[in-house]
Scaffold this active site. Sequence first.
Site, mmCIF file in Angstrom:
data_model
loop_
_atom_site.group_PDB
_atom_site.id
_atom_site.type_symbol
_atom_site.label_atom_id
_atom_site.label_comp_id
_atom_site.label_asym_id
_atom_site.label_seq_id
_atom_site.Cartn_x
_atom_site.Cartn_y
_atom_site.Cartn_z
ATOM 1 N N GLU A 1 0.981 -1.121 0.060
ATOM 2 C CA GLU A 1 -0.039 -0.001 -0.020
ATOM 3 C C GLU A 1 0.980 1.410 -0.069
ATOM 4 O O GLU A 1 0.714 2.257 0.783
ATOM 5 C CB GLU A 1 -0.826 0.055 1.288
ATOM 6 C CG GLU A 1 -1.938 -1.241 1.290
ATOM 7 C CD GLU A 1 -3.127 -0.988 2.166
ATOM 8 O OE1 GLU A 1 -2.931 -0.339 3.120
ATOM 9 O OE2 GLU A 1 -4.166 -1.776 1.947
ATOM 10 N N GLU B 1 -6.100 -7.608 -1.973
ATOM 11 C CA GLU B 1 -6.828 -7.574 -0.390
ATOM 12 C C GLU B 1 -8.154 -7.005 -0.714
ATOM 13 O O GLU B 1 -8.403 -6.108 -1.471
ATOM 14 C CB GLU B 1 -6.024 -6.396 0.388
ATOM 15 C CG GLU B 1 -4.769 -6.874 1.082
ATOM 16 C CD GLU B 1 -4.218 -5.869 2.262
ATOM 17 O OE1 GLU B 1 -5.225 -5.281 2.772
ATOM 18 O OE2 GLU B 1 -3.004 -5.883 2.190
#
Length: 432
Positions: free
Chosen positions: A215, A335
Site C-alpha cells: 500500500e 486485499e
Amino acid sequence: MVAGNNLFYPIVGFASCVAFLYMSFGDLWADFGDHSEQIGSFVERNGTHFMVDGRVFYVNGWNSYWLMDDSVNEYSKYRVKAMLQAGAKMGLTVCRTWAFNDGDYNALQISPGQFDEKVFRALDHVIAEAKQQGVRLLLALVNNLQAYGGKTQYVKWAWEEGLGLTSSNDSFFYDPSIRRYFKHYLKTILTRKNSLTGIEYRDDPTIFGWELINEPRCVTDASGNTLQDWIQEMSTFLKAIDRKHLLTVGLEGFYGPKSPKRLTENPEWWASDLGTDFIRNSMLPTIDFASVHIYPDHWTHVQDLEYKLKFVSTWMQSHIEDGDKELMKPIMFTEFGLSSENKGFDPAQRDRFYKIVFDIIYKSAKEKGSGAGSFAWQFFVGGMEDHNDEFGIVPWQRPSTYKLITEQSCRLARIQGVIPLQTQYLKQLCSH
Ligand SMILES: *[C@@H]1O[C@H](CO)[C@@H](O)[C@H](O)[C@H]1NC(C)=O
Ligand SMILES: *[C@@H]1O[C@H](CO)[C@@H](O)[C@H](O)[C@H]1NC(C)=O
C-alpha cells in the site's frame, strides 16, 4: 432477492450444477491420478494471463500476514501448517504474506543489513511448509504502514546513523541512503538459501511472486514522480537479481493525475492526491501484474451498504478494463475486506461482498479477461484473536462463507482445469 446478486451468476439448479461439476472433473481426474505432487514450476505470464505449465492460472487466494511471525516461536508454529493446509483444502492456491519485519518484535531485519537468523529460519519454514501443502506465496517486502516497522523504521534508522536527509516518512522513497538500505534488504532476501530446502528464494517456484511494498503512498509528492521513480529503480534492481519471479507493486489502486479520465472511479477526491497512480505505476515493463485493494468502509464516508457494494463492483470492473485495454497485464485484487465494525454489521453482509468479488473474477476468467484473482483480507486459524483486525475471519466457522470460497475454487478449476497439486482436495470439494 438481493439486488445485484444475479448480475453475473446465472441461477442454475443445485442438482444440475453438481452434476455438471462431477462430469467435467471426472474427465480431468482421469488425466492426473491421485498422487500428490510438490510445486515444480514457476508461475509465468502471457499477456493478461498467468500460466503454469502452459495452462492458464486463475487465483483464489487469501491473506495471512502473520505466518513468519508465528513461525518464530514453538508455541505458535503449528498455526503455519494448520493455515496453509486449511487453505489448500479450500482449493486456494496462493497465500499473500509478509516477508519483512523491520525492527519490530521478532524482527527479521534488526537494523540496516543485520538479520536475525532465527527469524530467517522461520521464513524458511513458511516457504518449505507452503511447498509441502502445494500453496504458492505472494511475498511482500516492506510496509508503507508502521506495522512490522515499515518505511517509518527505515527513516528512523537513517536518522539514527546520522545519514537521514529529513524525518519525513516519505524520504523512504527518495533518500539515497535509505534506498541503499532497501536494496541491500532485497538482495539479502532474494539470494537467501532456504535452510530447509537448500533452494535460494529467487530459484524457488513455491514463491508466486514478489510485492515491492504494501500500500505505498507518497503524499509529499502528489505529482507521483517520486514514487514512480522509486518503483522503477527498485523493480529494475530486483529483476536484475531475480528474473524468474513475477513482480507487482502492492498498490491500493487509486488513480492519479496522469489518469485524468479515471479520476471519477476513485472512491473520493483525496485518493488522487496520494502520489500513486494505478495505471502509470503498473505500466512499467518491470512490473508483471497489477495489484488492487478493496476497502469500501475505509475509503468512503457514505454508510449505506448498497452504495458500498456498488462501488466494489465498479472499482473492480474499472481496473479489469485497465488490464484488458491499457496495461495488457493480469489484475489481482490482493486485499478485500468488509469491516465488522460497521453499524448494524451482520456476517451475511460479508458473504454478499465476497460473492460480488468472486463473481466478477469468475466472469472475467470465463471471458478470458485480465481479472486474474482475489485475496481475502484476512484468514486465521482458531485461537489467535489477538492477531485479528476488523476484517479477519476463521473461514470454516461460518458454513455459508466457507461454501462461497470453496465454490469459487471449484468454478475456477472448471475453467482452467485442476492443477495436479489440487486434485485430491478438489475431488472432495467439488463433486460431493
Ligand atoms: C499467449 O497468448 C497468445 C494470445 O492470447 C496465444 O496466442 C499464445 O498461444 C499464448 N502462448 C502460450 C505459450 O500459451
Ligand atoms: C511517520 O509516521 C509515523 C507513523 O505513522 C508517525 O507517527 C510520525 O509522526 C511520522 N513522521 C513524520 C515526520 O511525519
